[in-house]
Write an enzyme that holds these catalytic residues in place. Structure first.
Site, PDB file in Angstrom:
ATOM      1  CD  GLN A 188      -1.698  -2.286   1.870  1.00  0.00           C
ATOM      2  OE1 GLN A 188      -0.549  -2.693   1.908  1.00  0.00           O
ATOM      3  NE2 GLN A 188      -2.691  -2.979   2.395  1.00  0.00           N
ATOM      4  CG  ASP A 233      -6.947  -0.268  10.095  1.00  0.00           C
ATOM      5  OD1 ASP A 233      -5.760   0.057   9.952  1.00  0.00           O
ATOM      6  OD2 ASP A 233      -7.737  -0.410   9.142  1.00  0.00           O
ATOM      7  CG  ASN A 287      -1.950   1.836  10.792  1.00  0.00           C
ATOM      8  OD1 ASN A 287      -3.002   1.948  10.158  1.00  0.00           O
ATOM      9  ND2 ASN A 287      -0.805   2.283  10.325  1.00  0.00           N
TER      10      ASN A 287
END
Ligand code: MRU
Length: 370
Positions: free
Chosen positions: A210, A251, A261
């Site tokens: 990502q 998150d 996270n």
């Protein structure tokens, strides 16, 4: 290279019957949008990270709720509620760690439960569409506010600052602007020169890249001096004095400030502490789960082994049959966190008191109950 701020990560289609998603698994090589209206396809899109990033999957969950509720053919409200409940539980099962998915589904369902005795099924569908649109619009404003608070920190450090980030918490991970990358967008809006005043270091973020595929793309397309580094190079860059501040997304944040996270975040935080580099978590209040006392309660998503051994490689790169660990997230201890940037301001330790002072409370849960 198209500026990602001009791309809609997730929205409602013009015919008001589909969820439209940017397929992030194809970026940065291909820009393709998916138009979905089947529960299984939406579930798959979330599970496969076609749409990803906690706030973006929250917005997707809200639109999924509306789009799927809109297809229910009954005028009986009790039956409508029962079918919405089942549908919500199914959508929520696609990814467990990011609380924003269940937060958005809970908020949609909360509207249904609060107003079911006053509205017909047809009017309820219109009401649910409005709620989903509100969630998206609010997410844009929330991200801007986080960006503004983060930019004030950059201003204190001065132009020329090096910023490190892990995973992608940019515009692609939200409805717009992002959380951890929002300060850079706000800096550009305030006249900072992306090539001289900002240097952004993106951890590659194994195994699904990502950082390399999404954060590096976003920052470069916005005109910022951008570097990709493999995850194991973060310590090198910090030691070299290139990094003035670290911004990461999250998150789920527990009441004590522990947070989940993307896998690898806790290592970055530990190294940052060693080198005395400020480490900030960017968290919309919807990511703060006040029902969880500490990070020990956060359920960590485990993902398929082939993401580690095969994905992105021309040939498999680990022996057949070897064991593989693939936790998607890790929990960083609150003691490593300098501050948590929310849309309401920056929370500092003790975090629970700081969140409460901002008016952040536990939300009613219909799904994702303990
Ligand atoms: O598995 P992903 O790509 O959904 O993980 C995303 C992250 O870990 C982000 O940092 C987090 O969701 C915050 S996005 C604003």
């Amino acid at each position: 290279m198209e500026n990602a701020l001009n791309m809609d990560t997730v929205r409602l289609s013009d015919d008001l019957k589909h969820v439209v998603l940017l397929d992030q698994t194809l970026l940065p090589n291909e820009t393709k949008y998916l138009t979905l209206d089947k529960a299984e396809d939406i579930w798959e899109a979330i599970y496969a990270l076609r749409v990803r990033g906690a706030p973006a999957i929250g917005v997707c969950g809200a639109y999924a709720y509306y789009v799927l509720a809109n297809q229910i053919e009954t005028e009986n409200m009790d039956e409508f509620v029962e079918l919405c409940t089942k549908m919500m539980e199914y959508v929520n099962s696609s990814r467990p760690t990011a609380v924003n998915l269940s937060w958005a589904l809970n908020r949609m369902h909360g509207v249904l439960m609060a107003e079911k005795d006053n509205l017909s099924v047809a009017d309820m569908k219109v009401r649910l569409m409005k709620e989903a649109n509100d969630i998206r619009e609010e997410d844009i404003q929330i991200s801007r506010n986080i960006g503004q608070y983060g930019f004030e920190l950059l201003e204190k450090l001065g132009k020329g600052v090096g910023v490190m980030t892990h995973c992608n918490a940019g515009t692609l991970a939200t409805a717009k602007y992002g959380t951890a990358l929002a300060p850079m967008y706000i800096a550009l809006e305030n006249g900072w020169d992306g090539k001289k005043d900002l240097h952004v270091y993106c951890d590659e973020t194994r195994p699904l890249l990502q950082g390399a595929r999404l954060s590096a793309y976003e920052m470069q397309a916005a005109g910022i001096d951008t570097y990709v580094q493999c995850d194991n190079m973060a310590s090198y860059s910090m030691k070299e004095g290139k990094i003035g501040i670290i911004f990461v997304g999250c998150d789920r944040v527990a009441a004590n400030g522990d947070f989940a996270n993307k896998i690898g975040t806790s290592g970055v935080a530990i190294i940052a502490k060693h080198y005395g580099i400020p480490f900030y978590v960017c968290a919309p209040s919807s990511t703060i789960d006040m029902t969880m006392e500490s990070g020990d309660e956060i359920h960590i998503e485990q993902r398929p082994a082939n993401e580690v051994t095969e994905t992105w490689y021309a040939k498999r790169m680990a022996p057949e049959g070897v064991g593989v660990v693939n936790p998607c997230f890790d929990v960083t201890d609150h003691s490593l966190v300098t501050g948590i940037i929310t849309e309401k301001g920056i929370a500092y330790a003790p975090f629970k008191e700081s969140f409460e002072a901002m008016g952040i409370k536990p939300v009613e849960k219909f799904v994702d109950k303990k």
